[in-house]
Design a protein around this motif. Structure first.
Motif: not given
Length: 433
Positions: A13-30
């Motif tokens: 979850h911490a990794i995903i939150l870090a990815l979500r905090s970036e200026e570029v919007a990623h599509e994140v799957f888990a």
């Protein structure tokens, strides 16, 4: 990017939150995720430990990067399968992951690389354990040789307790009896592309269940970052040729004397380590020594390191997966304090009681400077429920440790879990100092 994160805990979850905090919007799957992760990523019905299933999904869904969180998929060879298909993956192959999967393998690599660590004796029988305990003396340190979810270690002055711990694991394989090392512990992460390494910021975690470092070992009950006492207690690291900042000098030293030799040794043996090298260190009177290596982000240290990271995590992970870390400068971190406290179920770590409802999470998350990282939660027809031993992490950020710690505990007070337990002294000493 389209990023697939494998795992179901607070680390993921911490990794995903870090990815979500970036200026570029990623599509994140888990996969498989949990109730908290489901709020920040698309949950995929996928067996994270099945190399073929993960590879087929990543290929079919045009995944740009796979990030492997826990140790089990690494030891199962998921990274190998992905690399064979040309899919970028952050996580070592099965052979290199033995650095965590086998304590004996790790000791051999450290010896070959000239990395300082404690003496260790591998034991296959109770008689061998007894002889090793007598040879190395008390306090006794006994470790399961294989994976044990962070709970395969006992440190005790009680010989009978050490023997009982060994007996519990000898049925499934050998154990290591190690020399006891005294001193403060430090967790330091390194990104590796198989040849180059980049260090992250150091952290300290709390393994014992109860306040004052009492009770059994756990997967971790809390952590904080950075470590201001490195400069106060170890000014000697700022020696000629090192950085003027003592903490930076320490990181430089560990990078040069521990991380790089291990990575180069693994590469020389034909098992390049691509992913996250976790160095569990202890600062003894004789110098820095390695307690253990892990082959993935540590939990709960990740929850306090990544929120301070200023560089885009996705770029760093992809660079490591692609062999391009040499093109990147050392990651930068915010001049802020981070403290996380773990809320665990009643009975953890021996026999956690699950299925009980969690309430107050919205109020907790509303506390300034606080966010939650879910570890073991699910949505039932009636409520959000705890599904494991460590249920969630409350992470507090602040300009000082006092502020970060106060925010974390104020938020934790808003959460209700019948029988829930947590330590009340996480980062207390660093505030007092």
């Amino acid at each position: 990017m389209r990023i697939l994160v494998l795992g179901s805990g607070a680390r993921e979850h911490a990794i995903i939150l870090a990815l979500r905090s970036e200026e570029v919007a990623h599509e994140v799957f888990a996969a498989p995720g949990n109730a908290g992760i489901a709020q920040d990523a698309t949950i995929v019905d996928l067996d994270a430990n099945d190399p073929a299933a993960v590879t087929d999904y990543a290929n079919a869904e045009a995944i740009d990067l796979v990030v492997i969180g826990p140790e089990a998929p690494l030891v199962a060879g998921v990274a190998d399968s992905l690399r064979e298909r040309g899919i970028p993956v952050f996580g070592p192959g099965k052979a290199a992951a033995q650095l965590e999967g086998s304590k004996a393998f790790a000791k051999r690599i450290m010896d070959a690389a000239g990395v300082p660590t404690g003496r260790a004796m591998r034991a296959h029988t109770r008689a061998e354990v007894e002889a090793a305990l007598d040879d190395l003396g008390a306090p006794h340190v006994v470790k399961a040789d294989g994976l044990a979810a962070g709970k395969g270690v006992i440190v005790t002055p009680d010989r009978e307790a050490a023997l009982a711990h060994a007996d519990a694991y000898l049925a499934t394989g050998p154990v290591l009896v190690e020399e006891f090392l005294a001193g403060p512990e430090v967790s330091l992460f390194f990104l590796s592309d198989g040849d180059h390494v980049l260090p992250l910021s150091p952290a300290q975690d709390f393994k014992r269940l109860r306040d004052g470092d009492e009770g059994p070992n756990t997967g971790g009950m809390g952590a904080y970052s950075p470590l201001p006492w490195l400069g106060e207690r170890f000014e000697s690291w700022a020696i000629e040729g090192e950085a003027s900042d003592p903490e930076q000098a320490f990181v430089d030293f560990v990078t040069r004397e521990i991380a790089e030799p291990v990575i180069h040794r693994l590469d020389a043996e034909g098992t390049p380590f691509i992913g996250l090298l976790y160095a569990g260190l202890i600062l003894t009177e004789q110098g820095v020594k390695v307690i253990e290596f892990n082959a993935r982000f540590g939990d709960p240290e990740t929850q306090v390191v990544l929120p301070r990271l200023l560089d885009p995590l996705s770029e760093l992970l992809l660079a490591a997966a692609s062999g391009n870390l040499e093109d990147y400068p050392r990651p930068a971190f915010a001049d802020a304090a981070a403290v996380t406290v773990v809320l665990a179920s009643e009975g953890y770590p021996e026999s956690p009681v699950t299925g009980r409802p969690l309430t107050g999470l919205d109020a907790a998350a509303a506390v300034e400077g606080v966010h939650l990282a879910h570890a073991a939660t699910a949505v039932s027809p009636d409520a959000l429920v705890a599904t494991g031993g460590r249920v969630l992490n409350v992470v507090g950020l602040g300009t000082t440790f006092a502020e970060a710690r106060d925010r974390a505990y104020r938020a934790l007070a808003e959460i209700s879990l019948e029988g829930g337990q947590y330590r009340t002294d996480i980062a207390a000493r660093v505030v007092e100092d």
